[in-house]
Design a protein around this motif. Structure first.
Motif, PDB file in Angstrom:
ATOM      1  N   UNK A  66       4.681  -7.096  15.114  1.00 45.22           N
ATOM      2  CA  UNK A  66       6.098  -7.455  15.117  1.00 45.22           C
ATOM      3  C   UNK A  66       6.458  -8.366  13.940  1.00 45.22           C
ATOM      4  N   UNK A  67       5.529  -9.185  13.488  1.00 42.93           N
ATOM      5  CA  UNK A  67       5.827 -10.163  12.426  1.00 42.93           C
ATOM      6  C   UNK A  67       5.266  -9.719  11.076  1.00 42.93           C
ATOM      7  N   UNK A  68       4.027  -9.264  11.056  1.00 43.50           N
ATOM      8  CA  UNK A  68       3.346  -8.978   9.789  1.00 43.50           C
ATOM      9  C   UNK A  68       3.400  -7.519   9.370  1.00 43.50           C
ATOM     10  N   UNK A  69       3.732  -6.634  10.285  1.00 39.72           N
ATOM     11  CA  UNK A  69       3.776  -5.232   9.937  1.00 39.72           C
ATOM     12  C   UNK A  69       2.562  -4.480  10.450  1.00 39.72           C
ATOM     13  N   UNK A  70       2.638  -3.162  10.349  1.00 42.25           N
ATOM     14  CA  UNK A  70       1.596  -2.313  10.925  1.00 42.25           C
ATOM     15  C   UNK A  70       0.259  -2.449  10.207  1.00 42.25           C
ATOM     16  N   UNK A  71       0.296  -2.698   8.902  1.00 45.00           N
ATOM     17  CA  UNK A  71      -0.954  -2.796   8.145  1.00 45.00           C
ATOM     18  C   UNK A  71      -1.805  -3.969   8.636  1.00 45.00           C
ATOM     19  N   UNK A  72      -1.200  -5.138   8.765  1.00 46.39           N
ATOM     20  CA  UNK A  72      -1.924  -6.305   9.264  1.00 46.39           C
ATOM     21  C   UNK A  72      -2.335  -6.120  10.728  1.00 46.39           C
ATOM     22  N   UNK A  73      -1.486  -5.455  11.506  1.00 45.10           N
ATOM     23  CA  UNK A  73      -1.817  -5.232  12.908  1.00 45.10           C
ATOM     24  C   UNK A  73      -3.042  -4.334  13.041  1.00 45.10           C
ATOM     25  N   UNK A  74      -3.115  -3.285  12.217  1.00 50.24           N
ATOM     26  CA  UNK A  74      -4.294  -2.413  12.251  1.00 50.24           C
ATOM     27  C   UNK A  74      -5.555  -3.171  11.841  1.00 50.24           C
ATOM     28  N   UNK A  75      -5.407  -4.058  10.854  1.00 47.96           N
ATOM     29  CA  UNK A  75      -6.561  -4.856  10.428  1.00 47.96           C
ATOM     30  C   UNK A  75      -7.050  -5.764  11.555  1.00 47.96           C
ATOM     31  N   UNK A  76      -6.113  -6.393  12.267  1.00 47.71           N
ATOM     32  CA  UNK A  76      -6.503  -7.268  13.379  1.00 47.71           C
ATOM     33  C   UNK A  76      -7.070  -6.455  14.537  1.00 47.71           C
ATOM     34  N   UNK A  77      -6.558  -5.240  14.767  1.00 52.49           N
ATOM     35  CA  UNK A  77      -7.116  -4.389  15.810  1.00 52.49           C
ATOM     36  C   UNK A  77      -8.566  -4.027  15.487  1.00 52.49           C
ATOM     37  N   UNK A  78      -8.834  -3.667  14.227  1.00 49.40           N
ATOM     38  CA  UNK A  78     -10.206  -3.352  13.837  1.00 49.40           C
ATOM     39  C   UNK A  78     -11.116  -4.561  13.985  1.00 49.40           C
ATOM     40  N   UNK A  79     -10.601  -5.746  13.641  1.00 47.53           N
ATOM     41  CA  UNK A  79     -11.398  -6.970  13.787  1.00 47.53           C
ATOM     42  C   UNK A  79     -11.721  -7.233  15.258  1.00 47.53           C
ATOM     43  N   UNK A  80     -10.742  -7.060  16.128  1.00 49.03           N
ATOM     44  CA  UNK A  80     -10.978  -7.272  17.564  1.00 49.03           C
ATOM     45  C   UNK A  80     -12.004  -6.277  18.099  1.00 49.03           C
ATOM     46  N   UNK A  81     -11.927  -5.025  17.655  1.00 46.84           N
ATOM     47  CA  UNK A  81     -12.877  -4.019  18.129  1.00 46.84           C
ATOM     48  C   UNK A  81     -14.295  -4.327  17.654  1.00 46.84           C
ATOM     49  N   UNK A  82     -14.431  -4.767  16.404  1.00 40.83           N
ATOM     50  CA  UNK A  82     -15.760  -5.096  15.870  1.00 40.83           C
ATOM     51  C   UNK A  82     -16.346  -6.296  16.603  1.00 40.83           C
ATOM     52  N   UNK A  83     -15.551  -7.350  16.772  1.00 43.00           N
ATOM     53  CA  UNK A  83     -16.035  -8.538  17.489  1.00 43.00           C
ATOM     54  C   UNK A  83     -16.353  -8.194  18.946  1.00 43.00           C
ATOM     55  N   UNK A  84     -15.514  -7.364  19.564  1.00 37.57           N
ATOM     56  CA  UNK A  84     -15.782  -6.955  20.941  1.00 37.57           C
ATOM     57  C   UNK A  84     -17.064  -6.162  21.071  1.00 37.57           C
ATOM     58  N   UNK A  85     -17.317  -5.245  20.118  1.00 39.78           N
ATOM     59  CA  UNK A  85     -18.565  -4.479  20.145  1.00 39.78           C
ATOM     60  C   UNK A  85     -19.775  -5.394  19.984  1.00 39.78           C
ATOM     61  N   UNK A  86     -19.636  -6.403  19.119  1.00 35.36           N
ATOM     62  CA  UNK A  86     -20.732  -7.357  18.937  1.00 35.36           C
ATOM     63  C   UNK A  86     -21.011  -8.132  20.225  1.00 35.36           C
ATOM     64  N   UNK A  87     -19.953  -8.565  20.906  1.00 36.53           N
ATOM     65  CA  UNK A  87     -20.148  -9.314  22.152  1.00 36.53           C
ATOM     66  C   UNK A  87     -20.736  -8.429  23.240  1.00 36.53           C
ATOM     67  N   UNK A  88     -20.309  -7.162  23.304  1.00 29.66           N
ATOM     68  CA  UNK A  88     -20.869  -6.244  24.302  1.00 29.66           C
ATOM     69  C   UNK A  88     -22.351  -6.014  24.045  1.00 29.66           C
ATOM     70  N   UNK A  89     -22.715  -5.883  22.749  1.00 29.43           N
ATOM     71  CA  UNK A  89     -24.125  -5.705  22.418  1.00 29.43           C
ATOM     72  C   UNK A  89     -24.943  -6.958  22.713  1.00 29.43           C
TER      73      UNK A  89
END
Length: 368
Positions: A66-89
């Protein structure tokens, strides 16, 4: 007159950017809503963590979009998925270590656990311990000693064979048919199941000495089948990264090839070789199936690897869980099994630490 104080303006570099506290707001919202959603399906810490992670990701990514645009949102989504995968592992590792620490500390705290064997311990003692609250008798001294002896003989067998094989592949093979064949079979040996190695050693010694031959040395041969490919691969990689300039400089001085390998190549790669050998030992020290087939199980102390059955920590854990000393009161056997598991994990951790220290100690000294 213009006001002296005015609201700070956001520059072009900070405009359309989430505030610094955004991530913490998303964390709080995730924890609160995650607890509420987890309560609906039956609250438990694992479910709370899963729901909190999902809510945090949705809130954080939507706010960013909503604030930064879709490009930044996709980057943060990828970061959350990577960190989440690391925590699950990471969760299984933390769970295993925590469970073994909690359960194994009881067995390790038992007096005489590391200095006594299971010789003479029967279900009578375990029943008295469970019914009267007395201390649990019996320990892992015979299994700990057997593990050290079997692993020592496996190392004595594997290291010379693996190191000499890697020297041939790197220094003499030159990609010929024999070296390609050795590389192929080493790759195959790397992936064979451990029980196959145990059956091979048992069949080999049964052919030579007769059926039913079970000793610590037979188990060491089985473990060496698993260790050799690891030693070959790690040593080969370490020898290949030695600069050819060092070899050429030695040859230019008239030094023979075998002496160049012995005095120049191996000392340069010794840190990686020693580290690989230590990791190979850590890889086989916890094997259960090959030792059950080749060394059997014993309750008394046996220091002779060439006679009689010999126990090890993995087989001790296996038998204590599968066949408790007292089937009606299995708690003392489970306590001993968890204590042995904790000791085994400590041994593996020490070996990995030793590998790092050895690699650092033997690393080539560099100067300015």
């Amino acid at each position: 007159m213009a006001s002296i104080t005015s609201a700070p303006r956001r520059s072009a570099l900070t405009r359309n950017r989430l505030p610094r506290y955004a991530i913490w707001v998303a964390v709080v919202v995730g924890l609160v809503l995650g607890a509420a959603l987890s309560t609906l399906v039956g609250f438990n810490p694992f479910g709370w963590g899963v729901f909190a992670a999902i809510v945090f990701t949705v809130v954080y990514v939507a706010w960013s979009g909503a604030i930064e645009g879709s490009r930044k949102a996709k980057d943060k989504l990828a970061t959350c998925l990577v960190v989440g995968a690391f925590l699950v592992a990471l969760l299984p590792l933390i769970s295993v270590i925590w469970t073994v620490l909690v359960e194994g500390a009881k067995g390790l705290a038992t007096p005489g656990f590391l200095t006594t064997s299971m010789n003479g311990v029967s279900g009578i003692q375990d029943n008295e311990s469970a019914n009267n609250g007395t201390k649990v008798l019996g320990g892992i001294y015979h299994s700990l000693l057997g593990t050290l002896i079997i692993t020592l003989w496996a190392t004595i067998i594997s290291v010379p064979i693996g190191l000499l094989t890697s020297v041939y592949l790197v220094e003499y093979g030159n990609g010929n048919r024999l070296s390609r064949g050795i590389t192929f079979f080493v790759d195959v040996m790397t992936g064979i199941p451990s029980i196959v190695a145990g059956l091979f050693a048992a069949a080999l010694f049964a052919t030579i000495f007769g059926p039913g031959t079970k000793t610590g040395f037979v188990a060491a041969v089985a473990l060496s089948v698993l260790m050799i490919p690891v030693v070959v691969r790690s040593s080969e990689e370490m020898l290949r990264i030695v600069p050819n300039e060092l070899r050429e400089a030695s040859y230019a001085l008239g030094v023979r090839k075998w002496r160049t390998i012995l005095k120049v190549v191996i000392p340069t790669a010794i840190s990686g070789i020693a580290s690989g050998v230590t990791l190979a030992i850590a890889r086989v020290i916890g094997e259960t199936a090959p030792i059950l087939v080749t060394a059997g199980f014993a309750t008394k102390i046996n220091t002779n690897a060439f006679a009689d059955w010999m126990s090890s920590l993995p087989t001790f854990i296996y038998t204590q869980i599968l066949n408790p000393t007292s089937p009606s009161n299995p708690d003392p056997s489970l306590q001993r099994a968890w204590g042995a598991a904790l000791v085994l994990i400590i041994c593996v951790m020490i070996l990995n630490l030793v590998a790092r220290l050895v690699a650092r100690f033997f690393a080539p000294k560099t100067g300015r």
